[in-house]
Design an enzyme around this catalytic site. Structure first.
Site, PDB file in Angstrom:
ATOM      1  N   GLN A  21       0.838  -1.183   0.000  1.00 39.32           N
ATOM      2  CA  GLN A  21       0.000   0.000   0.000  1.00 39.32           C
ATOM      3  C   GLN A  21       0.881   1.244   0.000  1.00 39.32           C
ATOM      4  OE1 GLN A  21      -2.413   0.746   3.549  1.00 39.32           O
ATOM      5  NE2 GLN A  21      -4.168   0.181   2.327  1.00 39.32           N
ATOM      6  N   GLY A  22       0.686   2.112  -0.940  1.00 44.26           N
ATOM      7  CA  GLY A  22       1.447   3.362  -0.978  1.00 44.26           C
ATOM      8  C   GLY A  22       0.545   4.511  -0.583  1.00 44.26           C
ATOM      9  N   SER A  27       0.687   6.211   3.185  1.00 39.92           N
ATOM     10  CA  SER A  27       1.379   7.111   4.121  1.00 39.92           C
ATOM     11  C   SER A  27       2.622   7.725   3.507  1.00 39.92           C
ATOM     12  CB  SER A  27       1.798   6.344   5.379  1.00 39.92           C
ATOM     13  OG  SER A  27       0.692   5.876   6.070  1.00 39.92           O
ATOM     14  N   SER A  86      -3.970   5.678  14.449  1.00 41.91           N
ATOM     15  CA  SER A  86      -3.419   5.585  15.806  1.00 41.91           C
ATOM     16  C   SER A  86      -4.528   5.665  16.853  1.00 41.91           C
ATOM     17  CB  SER A  86      -2.437   6.737  16.028  1.00 41.91           C
ATOM     18  OG  SER A  86      -3.145   7.964  16.007  1.00 41.91           O
ATOM     19  N   ASN A  87      -4.192   5.295  18.076  1.00 41.68           N
ATOM     20  CA  ASN A  87      -5.160   5.412  19.172  1.00 41.68           C
ATOM     21  C   ASN A  87      -5.751   6.823  19.229  1.00 41.68           C
ATOM     22  OD1 ASN A  87      -4.609   2.815  19.883  1.00 41.68           O
ATOM     23  ND2 ASN A  87      -3.780   3.288  21.910  1.00 41.68           N
ATOM     24  N   GLU A  88      -4.911   7.811  18.956  1.00 36.63           N
ATOM     25  CA  GLU A  88      -5.377   9.191  19.053  1.00 36.63           C
ATOM     26  C   GLU A  88      -6.416   9.495  17.961  1.00 36.63           C
ATOM     27  OE1 GLU A  88      -2.243   8.148  19.398  1.00 36.63           O
ATOM     28  OE2 GLU A  88      -2.177   8.572  21.553  1.00 36.63           O
ATOM     29  N   GLU A 145     -11.752  -5.538   5.695  1.00 38.80           N
ATOM     30  CA  GLU A 145     -11.640  -6.649   6.641  1.00 38.80           C
ATOM     31  C   GLU A 145     -12.011  -6.193   8.051  1.00 38.80           C
ATOM     32  OE1 GLU A 145      -8.888  -5.687   8.812  1.00 38.80           O
ATOM     33  OE2 GLU A 145      -9.041  -4.068   7.364  1.00 38.80           O
TER      34      GLU A 145
END
Lengths: 396, 347
Positions: A126-127, A129, A372-374, A244
């Protein structure tokens, strides 16, 4: 809807197959080995799973192994976790993101060209980020410039899982910078063997290198590898990112539950069975893991019955990331000083290797990657709890 | 099953409506008669005994709603005692159930801290008994005997205990030579042991439900506060540092709720006395009580100064959560029980 007995039949069938086919001792075989051995194991395991029809249960009917309902997929995932089978991390993007993107947004020609390759074990990465576009993915800057019947790609992607082994890349690049950040993005299928593509693996804190940076220097992508319309890339990416959703978290939570005896084993090995404080913490973690499994399970059942709400998946992911942190941290505490020696890593082991220091560090994969969690907390507070959104402007 | 679910959802909606109408921490004097009148005590009583036959699922749903409103009623204690009657095979069972679900109140201790001994007479102290002054009888479990004891008779002394949690009125009940023959023995021997195990599971599930409901109610109040209170020219809810804590609270609540629902779905009412059910109940109780403690601690901090004012309900939630942690046999013992059971299974 599956009947209870259908579920049981499938469960038994998958269980028996896994008993006969999971490579025994694969964890030991993957400890401290080179990349080739890891790739070899992934290929062999994919080959077996795919032949048995368990690699593509989410594909539509008509495809080998396809046409399984979510309820059936859940059974397969649960059994894979129960059998402690290797995770197909090298094929994950191909089987899920690439396949679902093609099926939902691809042209007939693209489907014909690429889907059989995926079934034959082509590896996709996957490109998405970039160094300056992580949580704020929409701000990505890699350019795709239309020249005749080609796009010319320049820029850099990062945190691309297994990019060093990948045959193809799902690329999100910018064709227009004039509008808001989500606009002007275009979704392309890129051949990793194209001239101008350079892959540099990223050495991780665990010693592994599952991720890589990808550099694009005037890389050409033919126009027929455009997915959806030019400028609609963001929508294409959003539509399939979550293909998924839930299944992986059910599997991972269950893996955590099945690996609980390893915590007990470490406690025993270290002669700490009489340590009341550690035993209490073990009790706490066991109950937390059960709660995490229950939440993941409930979420998937909601998906199956169509009752899923925005933000539900974020709660499951946050819960899993935090439970895993607590779990591996307890393992690390129980391991004591001994856990600080022998820093062997295990390729593709993900979690629960029994090397608790390694597992603890790997737990950050789940609190950082995939939102992320944030970011999950933003989604939960805004979409589930209805709290106001972050102001868009700022000044110092 | 779906018909039952539908019925449960209806009951839940009507319970929510009643509790919303009564307001947070509604007084026992008004809410208890209403609880009785609405027939809530009959929720888990089998149909052949004129109950609703909704079992532990139905009653958990009510515990959640009552917890949400911090109801000051001895509902949990009463349902435990009524369940003991249902399980017994004494002749007067139908009559007693009818009495305790429609008129006189019956109570039971909520923690395993009894010093009561039993021979021909009962002696010792039963602690953490809710609303004992207004109840006529109390359920007493000693080793392998379950007995219903009249509270207002010679040899029984009630002593009100001041508690930080003012949503429950707790009593010590001291027995001095109370003659067993004059009480109603509900079970003895193995039957009593099974009954006690069952009551513990029911109590733990109920406490878990209480915590889940209360924490969800408290989070609602907290978010409302953050949405309306303004500082620095903007609602507090705009600050990410605060939003994120609410997201964590919500996730903890949903996980505890999912565990409770999942655990209940794995057992039938008839299995409540089994060791596996007891363990499921302990896990649900442990997770929910720890969660409620975390949520109420955070909620107080997020309310700022107003949370320290007694007129605001925030402290009532905190105090209930602190007490809940210690009910049953206390969270620490549950942690050990869960770990030891797990270790024993591996051995």
């Amino acid at each position: 809807m599956m009947s209870e007995s259908d579920t049981q039949t499938l469960r038994q069938e998958v269980r028996t197959w896994l008993q006969d086919n999971v490579p025994s001792g694969w964890r030991d075989a993957m400890t401290g080995v080179d990349q080739e051995s890891f790739v070899q194991l992934q290929r062999e395991w994919f080959g077996k799973l795919s032949k048995a029809g368990y690699a593509t249960p989410h594909w539509p009917e008509g495809w080998p192994g396809g046409g399984r309902s979510l309820a059936e997929q859940k059974v397969i995932y649960e059994e894979v976790a129960r059998a402690d089978a290797p995770r197909l991390i090298m094929y994950f993007v191909a089987l899920y993101h690439a396949a679902c993107t093609l099926m939902e947004c691809g042209t007939e020609a693209q489907k014909e060209k690429y889907l059989p390759g995926i079934l034959n074990g082509e590896i996709w990465c996957q490109g998405f980020s970039e160094p300056n576009a992580g949580s704020d993915l929409a701000s990505l800057k890699t350019r795709a410039e239309r020249r005749g019947d080609k796009y010319i790609i320049n820029g850099q992607k990062t945190w691309s899982t297994m990019a060093q082994y990948a045959d193809r890349c799902l690329l999100l690049a910018r064709t227009d910078s004039s509008g808001p950040p989500q606009a002007g993005q275009t979704y392309l299928l890129l051949d990793m063997k194209s001239p101008g593509v350079t892959v540099v693996p990223i050495n991780q804190i665990t010693g592994d290198d599952e991720f890589a940076e990808i550099f694009f220097d005037n890389v050409e992508v033919p126009v027929e590898d455009l997915v959806g319309e030019e400028g609609q890339g963001w929508a294409v990416a959003q539509a399939t990112l979550a293909s998924e959703r839930g299944l992986t978290l059910v599997e991972l939570s269950q893996r955590m539950r099945y690996a609980l005896p390893m915590l007990a084993e470490t406690l025993k090995e270290r002669g700490l069975l009489e340590d009341t404080a550690l035993r209490r913490d073990l009790g706490k973690v066991i109950a937390r893991v059960d709660a995490c499994c229950a939440l993941a399970d409930q979420y998937l059942l909601k998906r199956i019955s169509g009752e899923e709400k925005v933000g539900d998946a974020s709660m499951v992911k946050l819960c899993y990331a935090q439970t895993l942190r607590e779990y591996t941290k307890l393992g690390r505490r129980i391991s004591g000083l001994q856990g600080q020696f022998d820093p062997d890593f295990m390729r593709g082991a993900t979690q629960e290797t029994g090397n608790w220091t390694l597992d603890f560090m790997n737990s950050y994969n789940w609190s950082i990657a995939g939102g992320s969690n944030e970011i999950q907390r933003n989604i939960i507070s805004e979409r589930v709890l209805g709290m106001p959104r972050e102001p868009k402007t700022w000044k110092l | 099953m779906s018909e039952l679910n539908e019925y449960l959802n209806e009951l839940k909606a009507s319970a929510r409506q009643v509790m919303d109408g009564e307001g947070t921490a509604a007084e026992e004097a008004t809410l208890w008669p209403l609880t009785v009148e609405l027939g809530w005590l009959l929720t888990a009583v089998p149909e052949e005994l004129d109950g609703l036959g909704l079992g532990v699922h139905g009653v958990s749903m009510l515990h959640t709603e009552l917890g949400r409103g911090l109801a000051q009623v001895p509902f949990l204690a009463a349902t435990l005692a009524v369940d003991a009657l249902v399980q017994s095979d004494i002749d007067t069972k139908a009559e007693l159930i009818s009495r305790f679900t429609t008129g006189d109140a019956v109570t039971a201790p909520l923690a395993d801290v009894s010093t009561v001994t039993l021979t021909d007479t009962l002696n010792g102290k039963l602690s953490v008994v809710p609303s004992a002054d207004t109840a006529s009888d109390v359920l007493v479990c000693v080793d392998d005997c379950v007995v219903l004891v009249k509270l207002h008779q010679a040899g029984v002394e009630l002593s009100a205990r001041g508690t930080w949690d003012t949503t429950r009125r707790l009593f010590d009940v001291t027995f001095s030579n109370v003659v067993l023959a004059n009480q109603v023995v509900l079970a003895r021997g193995d039957a009593a042991v099974a009954m006690i195990a069952r009551l513990q599971s029911l109590r733990d599930f109920a406490l878990a439900a209480d915590c889940v409901g209360a924490a969800a109610g408290l989070l609602d109040i907290t978010i409302e506060h953050l949405n309306t209170r303004e500082q620095f020219g903007r609602p507090l809810a705009l600050f990410q540092a605060l939003k994120h804590r609410c997201a964590d609270m919500k996730t903890l609540i949903d996980a505890a709720e999912a565990l409770l629902a999942d655990s209940l779905s794995r057992i039938t009412d008839e299995q409540l006395a089994e060791i596996d059910s007891q363990l499921l109940a302990k896990k649900a109780k442990l997770v929910a009580c720890s969660m409620f403690a975390d949520v109420s601690e955070e909620a107080l901090q997020l309310h700022g100064g107003i949370g320290m004012a007694s007129e605001h309900p925030c402290h009532l939630f905190l105090k209930r959560s602190m007490l809940n942690e210690h009910l049953g046999s206390g969270n620490g013992n549950y942690e050990l029980d869960i770990a030891d059971h797990f270790l024993a299974q591996l051995a």
